[in-house]
Design a protein around this motif. Sequence first.
Motif, mmCIF file in Angstrom:
data_model
loop_
_atom_site.group_PDB
_atom_site.id
_atom_site.type_symbol
_atom_site.label_atom_id
_atom_site.label_comp_id
_atom_site.label_asym_id
_atom_site.label_seq_id
_atom_site.Cartn_x
_atom_site.Cartn_y
_atom_site.Cartn_z
ATOM 1 N N ARG A 22 27.576 50.402 24.095
ATOM 2 C CA ARG A 22 26.626 50.380 25.371
ATOM 3 C C ARG A 22 26.886 49.120 26.217
ATOM 4 N NH1 ARG A 22 20.321 51.495 27.199
ATOM 5 N NH2 ARG A 22 20.508 50.453 29.110
ATOM 6 N N ALA A 23 26.759 47.712 25.474
ATOM 7 C CA ALA A 23 27.038 46.685 25.947
ATOM 8 C C ALA A 23 28.511 46.366 26.474
ATOM 9 C CB ALA A 23 26.995 45.534 24.802
ATOM 10 N N ASP A 24 29.332 46.582 25.712
ATOM 11 C CA ASP A 24 31.026 46.702 26.506
ATOM 12 C C ASP A 24 31.172 47.719 27.506
ATOM 13 O OD1 ASP A 24 31.614 45.007 24.482
ATOM 14 O OD2 ASP A 24 32.301 46.349 23.128
ATOM 15 N N LEU A 25 30.487 48.805 27.681
ATOM 16 C CA LEU A 25 30.691 49.525 28.869
ATOM 17 C C LEU A 25 30.112 48.708 30.116
ATOM 18 C CD1 LEU A 25 31.170 52.375 30.219
ATOM 19 C CD2 LEU A 25 29.094 53.198 29.412
ATOM 20 N N GLU A 26 28.717 48.181 29.920
ATOM 21 C CA GLU A 26 28.296 47.491 31.177
ATOM 22 C C GLU A 26 29.098 46.205 31.302
ATOM 23 O OE1 GLU A 26 24.213 46.323 29.512
ATOM 24 O OE2 GLU A 26 23.591 48.387 29.815
ATOM 25 N N ARG A 27 29.530 45.793 30.590
ATOM 26 C CA ARG A 27 30.779 44.497 30.915
ATOM 27 C C ARG A 27 32.105 45.251 31.713
ATOM 28 N NH1 ARG A 27 32.716 41.942 25.650
ATOM 29 N NH2 ARG A 27 33.942 40.690 27.086
ATOM 30 N N LEU A 28 32.425 46.401 31.313
ATOM 31 C CA LEU A 28 33.525 46.893 31.922
ATOM 32 C C LEU A 28 33.185 47.567 33.259
ATOM 33 C CD1 LEU A 28 36.715 47.681 31.636
ATOM 34 C CD2 LEU A 28 35.707 49.743 30.477
ATOM 35 N N ALA A 29 31.842 48.258 33.273
ATOM 36 C CA ALA A 29 31.470 48.839 34.516
ATOM 37 C C ALA A 29 31.136 47.737 35.742
ATOM 38 C CB ALA A 29 30.460 49.691 34.360
ATOM 39 N N ALA A 30 30.800 46.431 35.256
ATOM 40 C CA ALA A 30 30.525 45.325 36.148
ATOM 41 C C ALA A 30 31.707 44.983 36.985
ATOM 42 C CB ALA A 30 29.799 44.361 35.452
ATOM 43 N N ILE A 31 32.786 45.211 36.526
ATOM 44 C CA ILE A 31 34.193 44.626 37.127
ATOM 45 C C ILE A 31 34.585 45.788 38.140
ATOM 46 C CG2 ILE A 31 36.337 44.002 36.890
ATOM 47 C CD1 ILE A 31 35.674 43.409 33.748
ATOM 48 N N PRO A 32 34.688 45.283 39.361
ATOM 49 C CA PRO A 32 35.040 46.240 40.467
ATOM 50 C C PRO A 32 36.652 46.603 40.361
ATOM 51 C CG PRO A 32 34.699 44.184 41.549
ATOM 52 C CD PRO A 32 34.287 43.943 39.989
ATOM 53 N N SER A 33 36.973 47.336 39.554
ATOM 54 C CA SER A 33 38.506 47.477 39.175
ATOM 55 C C SER A 33 39.084 48.624 40.015
ATOM 56 C CB SER A 33 38.761 47.706 37.769
ATOM 57 O OG SER A 33 38.133 48.711 37.218
ATOM 58 N N ILE A 34 39.077 48.326 41.515
ATOM 59 C CA ILE A 34 39.434 49.201 42.417
ATOM 60 C C ILE A 34 40.913 49.037 42.583
ATOM 61 C CG2 ILE A 34 39.142 50.155 44.791
ATOM 62 C CD1 ILE A 34 36.262 49.029 44.507
ATOM 63 N N ALA A 35 41.814 49.890 42.518
ATOM 64 C CA ALA A 35 43.222 49.560 42.634
ATOM 65 C C ALA A 35 43.779 50.298 43.916
ATOM 66 C CB ALA A 35 44.214 50.290 41.540
ATOM 67 N N PHE A 36 42.932 50.463 45.001
ATOM 68 C CA PHE A 36 43.287 50.855 46.211
ATOM 69 C C PHE A 36 43.907 49.872 47.075
ATOM 70 C CE2 PHE A 36 41.126 54.509 44.881
ATOM 71 C CZ PHE A 36 40.800 55.498 45.753
ATOM 72 N N PRO A 37 44.634 50.247 48.168
ATOM 73 C CA PRO A 37 45.284 49.009 49.002
ATOM 74 C C PRO A 37 43.993 48.338 49.859
ATOM 75 C CG PRO A 37 46.452 51.177 49.188
ATOM 76 C CD PRO A 37 45.451 51.191 48.386
ATOM 77 N N GLY A 38 44.125 46.974 49.989
ATOM 78 C CA GLY A 38 42.884 46.509 50.768
ATOM 79 C C GLY A 38 41.862 45.787 49.814
ATOM 80 N N PHE A 39 42.109 46.229 48.404
ATOM 81 C CA PHE A 39 40.998 45.422 47.685
ATOM 82 C C PHE A 39 41.569 44.647 46.910
ATOM 83 C CE2 PHE A 39 39.061 49.674 48.869
ATOM 84 C CZ PHE A 39 37.755 49.420 48.841
ATOM 85 N N PRO A 40 41.109 43.410 46.445
ATOM 86 C CA PRO A 40 41.702 42.411 45.689
ATOM 87 C C PRO A 40 42.131 42.991 44.485
ATOM 88 C CG PRO A 40 39.416 42.298 45.602
ATOM 89 C CD PRO A 40 39.718 43.189 46.632
ATOM 90 N N PRO A 41 43.499 42.367 43.758
ATOM 91 C CA PRO A 41 43.883 42.760 42.686
ATOM 92 C C PRO A 41 43.155 42.202 41.465
ATOM 93 C CG PRO A 41 45.442 41.351 43.470
ATOM 94 C CD PRO A 41 44.409 41.424 44.536
ATOM 95 N N GLU A 42 42.669 41.251 41.544
ATOM 96 C CA GLU A 42 42.255 40.235 40.382
ATOM 97 C C GLU A 42 41.107 40.995 39.734
ATOM 98 O OE1 GLU A 42 44.079 37.805 43.457
ATOM 99 O OE2 GLU A 42 42.395 39.155 43.756
ATOM 100 N N PRO A 43 40.319 41.857 40.169
ATOM 101 C CA PRO A 43 39.278 42.756 39.247
ATOM 102 C C PRO A 43 39.923 43.595 38.282
ATOM 103 C CG PRO A 43 38.578 42.278 41.347
ATOM 104 C CD PRO A 43 39.676 42.006 41.446
ATOM 105 N N VAL A 44 41.064 44.189 38.908
ATOM 106 C CA VAL A 44 41.964 45.161 38.096
ATOM 107 C C VAL A 44 42.390 44.451 36.892
ATOM 108 C CG1 VAL A 44 43.805 46.901 38.034
ATOM 109 C CG2 VAL A 44 42.407 46.657 40.069
ATOM 110 N N ARG A 45 42.900 43.363 37.167
ATOM 111 C CA ARG A 45 43.545 42.473 35.973
ATOM 112 C C ARG A 45 42.609 41.970 34.869
ATOM 113 N NH1 ARG A 45 48.376 42.077 33.317
ATOM 114 N NH2 ARG A 45 49.455 42.074 35.404
#
Length: 457
Positions: A22-45
């Motif tokens: 659960r703790a790791d899921l919360e850490r991962l879900a807090a990252i806005p890893s949106i790989a759509f154009p127009g969104f910053p690539p840094e959270p995906v990385r």
Amino acid sequence: MADPQDPQDPQAAADRLMDGLRADLERLAAIPSIAFPGFPPEPVREAHDLLVGLLRDAGVAHIETIELPDTAPVIFGEIPPPTPDAPTVLLYSHYDVQPPGDERLWDSPPFEPTPIEGGLRARGIADDKSNVIAHLGMLRAFDGRPPVGVKIVFEGQEEYGSPFDTYPPTDPERFACDAMVIADLGNVRPGTPTLTTGLRGAAEVIVEVRTLKEPRHSGEFGGAAPDALLVLLKALATLHDVHGDVAVEGLRRDEWTGAGFTEDEFRDLAGVEAGLPLLGSGTLGERLWSGPAITVIGIDAPSVDHAASAVVPYARAKLNLRFHPRQDPHEARAALVDHLSALKPFGVPLTVTPGDTGPGYEAATDGPAYRAARAALATAWGTEASYIATGGSIPLVNGLAQAAPHAEVLLFGAQDNQCNLHAPNERVLLSELRATVVAMCAFVTGYAADFTREGRS
């Protein structure tokens, strides 16, 4: 579970691991890893790097990043089979997420994982970060030494579409396996273990009409001058019969014999306004999974707010076709194109342009991996597993199936059809996550034993 031949109770293992998962899921879900154009690539990385670290901590020594043009990085990990006669299982999920949409519709910030009754709310927490964590849970339960070989594929751009969809057949040795668990789906409803065995194919078609050089006064010319919008609407009306069933010849529809939604469940999931009928006839399974659907997903025409009193000279519509999992995609698309091309509403021809198409998928369910999966899901949820299909498509499934044509393909996971994926207030139930970890542990144990027995017979 250090000894794969004498594993601990998977229920106890899941209980032991849940706080950390659960703790790791919360850490991962807090990252806005949106790989759509127009969104910053840094959270995906950032999400990529977090998962690489979690995999290493779970005992995965061999980890690579597959870098392809125009897509986010794909994590590939591998654990060799413990014995020469043990099978190899490929585990797939994705760590990118949909954009949150209108954040005013959320009950809490979409990238602040928030406790709710029985679970957690955040964008992407069900689709598909819960399933990433479920894979990690299985690896932790076995201290990184499961009774099967493991290949891990965590994709970073599934939601937007990626060149990776067609990459696996170009590198078949990397993806060779005996079975694969595609964890980008879940149960028909919470508490009902579900294996998805079919995916409808998809195609797009554009139909357009031009009748006049420019708009003309509706009072002076209306009634004789051909109205492009009326022509288009008359053509679109031929796609369905009076019941709402698709009326295009050549599109396959079969009886559906698996599990499905009740009508009340479907009305609630779809948000159907009270008192309105559903479209079509026959079972919901036929309408949603083993038969075709045609949706008008866009129309170019004058807007109501800016409409002039003029005959419309040009109109265009984009159609989305979903078709039977076993129907050839080009055949299905051609059926729709031929139907529209043969029409001349009010004597006016249509311009019909075929768009992209992708195949469906139907899994064989009579092999040792399916036997092990049915038993594992029953162990995890305490009741027999159901089969459903889905009207959506997962293009990578076909890519992986082509790379490993003899592998059994299993689709199950921690999502459920009430989790609001792609919608505001997406959530995952911790009971579903826990049960998925149990199922994964029981599956690899049972599959390894069954596979070995078959090999010796």
